[in-house]
Design a protein around this motif. Structure first.
Motif, PDB file in Angstrom:
ATOM      1  N   UNK A  61       4.164  82.736  52.429  1.00 27.55           N
ATOM      2  CA  UNK A  61       5.558  82.590  52.016  1.00 27.55           C
ATOM      3  C   UNK A  61       6.220  83.925  51.760  1.00 27.55           C
ATOM      4  N   UNK A  62       5.471  84.850  51.180  1.00 28.20           N
ATOM      5  CA  UNK A  62       6.076  86.076  50.682  1.00 28.20           C
ATOM      6  C   UNK A  62       6.576  87.009  51.771  1.00 28.20           C
ATOM      7  N   UNK A  63       6.236  86.771  53.028  1.00 26.06           N
ATOM      8  CA  UNK A  63       6.695  87.681  54.078  1.00 26.06           C
ATOM      9  C   UNK A  63       8.083  87.308  54.583  1.00 26.06           C
ATOM     10  N   UNK A  64       8.579  86.145  54.193  1.00 24.83           N
ATOM     11  CA  UNK A  64       9.835  85.655  54.738  1.00 24.83           C
ATOM     12  C   UNK A  64      11.011  85.847  53.785  1.00 24.83           C
ATOM     13  N   UNK A  65      12.159  86.135  54.365  1.00 23.50           N
ATOM     14  CA  UNK A  65      13.406  86.033  53.626  1.00 23.50           C
ATOM     15  C   UNK A  65      13.754  84.548  53.532  1.00 23.50           C
ATOM     16  N   UNK A  66      14.173  84.127  52.361  1.00 23.90           N
ATOM     17  CA  UNK A  66      14.458  82.709  52.147  1.00 23.90           C
ATOM     18  C   UNK A  66      15.962  82.490  52.007  1.00 23.90           C
ATOM     19  N   UNK A  67      16.394  81.355  52.524  1.00 22.52           N
ATOM     20  CA  UNK A  67      17.819  81.056  52.609  1.00 22.52           C
ATOM     21  C   UNK A  67      18.120  79.648  52.106  1.00 22.52           C
ATOM     22  N   UNK A  68      19.346  79.476  51.662  1.00 22.75           N
ATOM     23  CA  UNK A  68      19.904  78.165  51.414  1.00 22.75           C
ATOM     24  C   UNK A  68      21.152  78.006  52.284  1.00 22.75           C
ATOM     25  N   UNK A  69      21.221  76.856  52.939  1.00 22.38           N
ATOM     26  CA  UNK A  69      22.403  76.450  53.691  1.00 22.38           C
ATOM     27  C   UNK A  69      22.856  75.100  53.145  1.00 22.38           C
ATOM     28  N   UNK A  70      24.052  74.710  53.483  1.00 23.43           N
ATOM     29  CA  UNK A  70      24.518  73.382  53.113  1.00 23.43           C
ATOM     30  C   UNK A  70      25.368  72.807  54.232  1.00 23.43           C
ATOM     31  N   UNK A  71      25.410  71.491  54.250  1.00 22.21           N
ATOM     32  CA  UNK A  71      26.202  70.813  55.261  1.00 22.21           C
ATOM     33  C   UNK A  71      26.872  69.599  54.645  1.00 22.21           C
ATOM     34  N   UNK A  72      28.189  69.630  54.648  1.00 20.25           N
ATOM     35  CA  UNK A  72      28.980  68.508  54.161  1.00 20.25           C
ATOM     36  C   UNK A  72      29.280  67.567  55.322  1.00 20.25           C
ATOM     37  N   UNK A  88      30.739  65.843  58.313  1.00 16.30           N
ATOM     38  CA  UNK A  88      31.752  66.234  59.285  1.00 16.30           C
ATOM     39  C   UNK A  88      31.971  67.721  59.424  1.00 16.30           C
ATOM     40  N   UNK A  89      31.153  68.515  58.740  1.00 17.91           N
ATOM     41  CA  UNK A  89      31.326  69.972  58.795  1.00 17.91           C
ATOM     42  C   UNK A  89      30.071  70.638  59.341  1.00 17.91           C
ATOM     43  N   UNK A  90      30.228  71.875  59.759  1.00 17.91           N
ATOM     44  CA  UNK A  90      29.104  72.643  60.256  1.00 17.91           C
ATOM     45  C   UNK A  90      28.219  73.111  59.095  1.00 17.91           C
ATOM     46  N   UNK A  91      26.985  73.428  59.432  1.00 15.64           N
ATOM     47  CA  UNK A  91      26.078  73.955  58.414  1.00 15.64           C
ATOM     48  C   UNK A  91      26.552  75.340  57.984  1.00 15.64           C
ATOM     49  N   UNK A  92      26.600  75.555  56.682  1.00 14.05           N
ATOM     50  CA  UNK A  92      27.197  76.753  56.094  1.00 14.05           C
ATOM     51  C   UNK A  92      26.167  77.572  55.329  1.00 14.05           C
ATOM     52  N   UNK A  93      26.197  78.873  55.521  1.00 14.58           N
ATOM     53  CA  UNK A  93      25.324  79.775  54.762  1.00 14.58           C
ATOM     54  C   UNK A  93      25.756  79.793  53.299  1.00 14.58           C
ATOM     55  N   UNK A  94      24.770  79.657  52.413  1.00 19.29           N
ATOM     56  CA  UNK A  94      25.039  79.670  50.984  1.00 19.29           C
ATOM     57  C   UNK A  94      24.508  80.948  50.331  1.00 19.29           C
ATOM     58  N   UNK A  95      23.213  81.216  50.518  1.00 18.40           N
ATOM     59  CA  UNK A  95      22.609  82.364  49.850  1.00 18.40           C
ATOM     60  C   UNK A  95      21.288  82.699  50.524  1.00 18.40           C
ATOM     61  N   UNK A  96      20.854  83.947  50.326  1.00 19.55           N
ATOM     62  CA  UNK A  96      19.574  84.390  50.855  1.00 19.55           C
ATOM     63  C   UNK A  96      18.976  85.434  49.937  1.00 19.55           C
ATOM     64  N   UNK A  97      17.654  85.528  49.984  1.00 21.97           N
ATOM     65  CA  UNK A  97      16.934  86.525  49.191  1.00 21.97           C
ATOM     66  C   UNK A  97      15.853  87.127  50.069  1.00 21.97           C
ATOM     67  N   UNK A  98      15.666  88.427  49.963  1.00 21.87           N
ATOM     68  CA  UNK A  98      14.660  89.126  50.754  1.00 21.87           C
ATOM     69  C   UNK A  98      13.257  88.739  50.312  1.00 21.87           C
ATOM     70  N   UNK A  99      12.265  89.161  51.097  1.00 15.96           N
ATOM     71  CA  UNK A  99      10.895  88.778  50.802  1.00 15.96           C
ATOM     72  C   UNK A  99      10.461  89.256  49.423  1.00 15.96           C
ATOM     73  N   UNK A 100      10.968  90.386  48.984  1.00 20.08           N
ATOM     74  CA  UNK A 100      10.571  90.948  47.694  1.00 20.08           C
ATOM     75  C   UNK A 100      11.413  90.422  46.539  1.00 20.08           C
ATOM     76  N   UNK A 101      12.536  89.817  46.868  1.00 16.54           N
ATOM     77  CA  UNK A 101      13.473  89.398  45.834  1.00 16.54           C
ATOM     78  C   UNK A 101      14.457  90.476  45.451  1.00 16.54           C
ATOM     79  N   UNK A 102      14.331  91.646  46.052  1.00 16.36           N
ATOM     80  CA  UNK A 102      15.164  92.766  45.659  1.00 16.36           C
ATOM     81  C   UNK A 102      16.563  92.768  46.246  1.00 16.36           C
ATOM     82  N   UNK A 103      16.763  91.996  47.297  1.00 20.70           N
ATOM     83  CA  UNK A 103      18.073  91.936  47.948  1.00 20.70           C
ATOM     84  C   UNK A 103      18.528  90.490  48.045  1.00 20.70           C
ATOM     85  N   UNK A 104      19.771  90.266  47.690  1.00 18.90           N
ATOM     86  CA  UNK A 104      20.351  88.931  47.806  1.00 18.90           C
ATOM     87  C   UNK A 104      21.688  89.017  48.536  1.00 18.90           C
ATOM     88  N   UNK A 105      22.080  87.912  49.104  1.00 25.13           N
ATOM     89  CA  UNK A 105      23.368  87.828  49.787  1.00 25.13           C
ATOM     90  C   UNK A 105      23.921  86.424  49.574  1.00 25.13           C
TER      91      UNK A 105
END
Length: 121
Positions: free
Chosen positions: A28-39, A41-58
């Protein structure tokens, strides 16, 4: 990597929820992890992401300042703390893994099944 999201539910506007995504399988720890959401009738939307170390978020523009992503590699888990929820946050939320932080859902390597979040006004 197998991913399982949980923690969804129904909450009133202004409330909070914390989503979790547990991973199993490959490291698990080698991957950047993401959250997306889809309402509906809408397209899947980027919500948040965190780097493998946890040091970077978006964060996506619509959630920045209200949502916080974090991870605990020792527990193979990524979290999404959602505060000040709005009705427009209602969606199915998905966790996903990629080699690096990217905002395009088509670039994810692995997806979990979603968890439904419903925010009532």
């Amino acid at each position: 990597v197998q991913l399982q999201a949980s923690g969804g539910g129904m909450v009133q506007a202004g409330g909070s929820l914390r989503l979790s995504c547990a991973a199993s399988g490959r490291t698990f720890s080698v991957y950047a992890m993401h959250w997306f959401r889809q309402a509906p009738g809408k397209e899947r939307e980027f919500v948040a992401a965190v780097s493998w170390s946890g040091g970077t978020t978006q964060y996506g523009d619509s959630v920045r300042g209200r949502f916080t992503i974090s991870r605990t590699n020792a527990k193979n888990t990524v979290y999404l703390q959602m505060n000040s929820l709005k009705p427009e946050d209602t969606a199915v939320y998905y966790c996903a893994a990629a080699n690096t932080i990217v905002v395009l859902p088509t670039l994810m390597n692995y997806w979990g099944k979603g968890t439904l979040v419903t925010v009532s006004s």
